[in-house]
Design an enzyme around this catalytic site. Sequence first.
Site, mmCIF file in Angstrom:
data_model
loop_
_atom_site.group_PDB
_atom_site.id
_atom_site.type_symbol
_atom_site.label_atom_id
_atom_site.label_comp_id
_atom_site.label_asym_id
_atom_site.label_seq_id
_atom_site.Cartn_x
_atom_site.Cartn_y
_atom_site.Cartn_z
ATOM 1 N N HIS A 72 37.555 45.751 39.419
ATOM 2 C CA HIS A 72 38.224 46.182 40.925
ATOM 3 C C HIS A 72 38.908 47.597 40.654
ATOM 4 O O HIS A 72 39.198 47.826 39.706
ATOM 5 C CB HIS A 72 39.130 45.125 41.481
ATOM 6 C CG HIS A 72 40.435 44.953 40.424
ATOM 7 N ND1 HIS A 72 41.565 44.644 40.963
ATOM 8 C CD2 HIS A 72 40.765 45.089 39.183
ATOM 9 C CE1 HIS A 72 42.527 44.386 39.826
ATOM 10 N NE2 HIS A 72 42.035 44.800 38.948
ATOM 11 N N HIS A 96 43.783 42.740 48.968
ATOM 12 C CA HIS A 96 43.016 43.389 47.837
ATOM 13 C C HIS A 96 41.523 42.506 47.447
ATOM 14 O O HIS A 96 41.882 41.228 48.041
ATOM 15 C CB HIS A 96 44.023 43.159 46.812
ATOM 16 C CG HIS A 96 43.230 43.904 45.586
ATOM 17 N ND1 HIS A 96 43.076 45.183 45.354
ATOM 18 C CD2 HIS A 96 42.878 43.358 44.268
ATOM 19 C CE1 HIS A 96 42.781 45.501 44.072
ATOM 20 N NE2 HIS A 96 42.613 44.198 43.504
ATOM 21 N N CYS A 151 40.271 49.544 46.758
ATOM 22 C CA CYS A 151 39.333 48.225 46.333
ATOM 23 C C CYS A 151 38.458 47.759 47.295
ATOM 24 O O CYS A 151 37.310 47.428 46.850
ATOM 25 C CB CYS A 151 40.583 47.171 46.516
ATOM 26 S SG CYS A 151 41.176 46.971 48.179
#
Length: 386
Positions: free
Chosen positions: A358, A346, A298
């Site tokens: 993402h 994240h 990420c």
Amino acid sequence: MASHRKWSPTGTRIAGIRTPALATAALTSVALLSQTANAAPSADPKPSIEEVEKKVDDLYHQAEAATEKYNATREKTAQQRKRVDSLLDDVAQRTEKLNTAREELGSFAAAQYRTGASAPDTATLLLADNPQDYFDQTQLMNRLTTRQKAAVDDYVTEQAATTKKRAEASQSLQTLTTTQSALKTSKADVQRKLAAARDLLSKLTAEEKARLAAIEKKKQEAADRKAAELAQQQAAAEKKAQEAAAQQQTTTGTSGTSGSSTTDSSYTAKADKALAFARTQVGKPYVWGATGPGSYDCSGLTQAAWKAAGVDLPRTTWDQVNVGTTVPLADIKPGDLVFFYDDISHVGLYVGNGMMIHAPKPGAYVREESIFYGGESIIHSVVRPA
């Protein structure tokens, strides 16, 4: 009238003794209880599909957090390795200078010996812990020429500097060993969490997998609805702002571009470049620790996207969240970074209309998805990086 019969006991013989049926039942119960006590404990009941889904999500979340720890440790290891290499190069160069200075001192001693002059004890000089003390004690400095004194000073200086650098290099090597060990531990932690998640999923039947997919679909539909709501709210707010600006212009008779508009334009131009890059990465696999070009995790994706726009972001989510300006969710703009979970493990790149690009999790691919994919409660913050 009900008949009245004398009760006649029935039973079986045990060792020649007739036992009543009740006693036989009692003995049977005792035997069964004994067998149950001696039997191995029964396996835990199989978890429900909802429990499996939650456990898998938790494991993936833990794996992401461990991945960011791995990323931070790997970056620290790389920096430490560069420092060690630099120090070792410096030590090598200083050692070479020290050897040159030592040779020059030896040549002075040899020349004095050939001319019959009183020569310094070269062996003692070169092996002395502190050559300067040696010269001071023997008062040789008074008998040396300017050039010879300079050579002595060079030797003393280089010896002290080399000793110091060798100590620094040794300490850096120890630190590097420690960080490499931590890197290995972080890597193993990620692998354990992913293996546990895969193990849970591998035990699902085809029917259970279908039910799990249905649960995920419902969550996605709810997330999409939430994204649409945000998009509508932002559109209404934008329209209201434009009307207010138009009214002000009509009232005051002013026009032109404000400083804020210029700033917004600059950010939009950079954000467009970051988003253009991110869109070309859609479909590439999530690989923990990866920064492209073939795969990403990420924070590796957001770092690469903003680098394409000329903005250098740190490697981990924990550092990226501190770069730029934090803005309310209601004011989110395309290009902003959306961080998730209390541990900030994240991150995604906002594209507009409640959606982001993402790298979701292991086994998945870079994709466009609602920022509410896990519910609004897991959104930690929104940061504008430039």
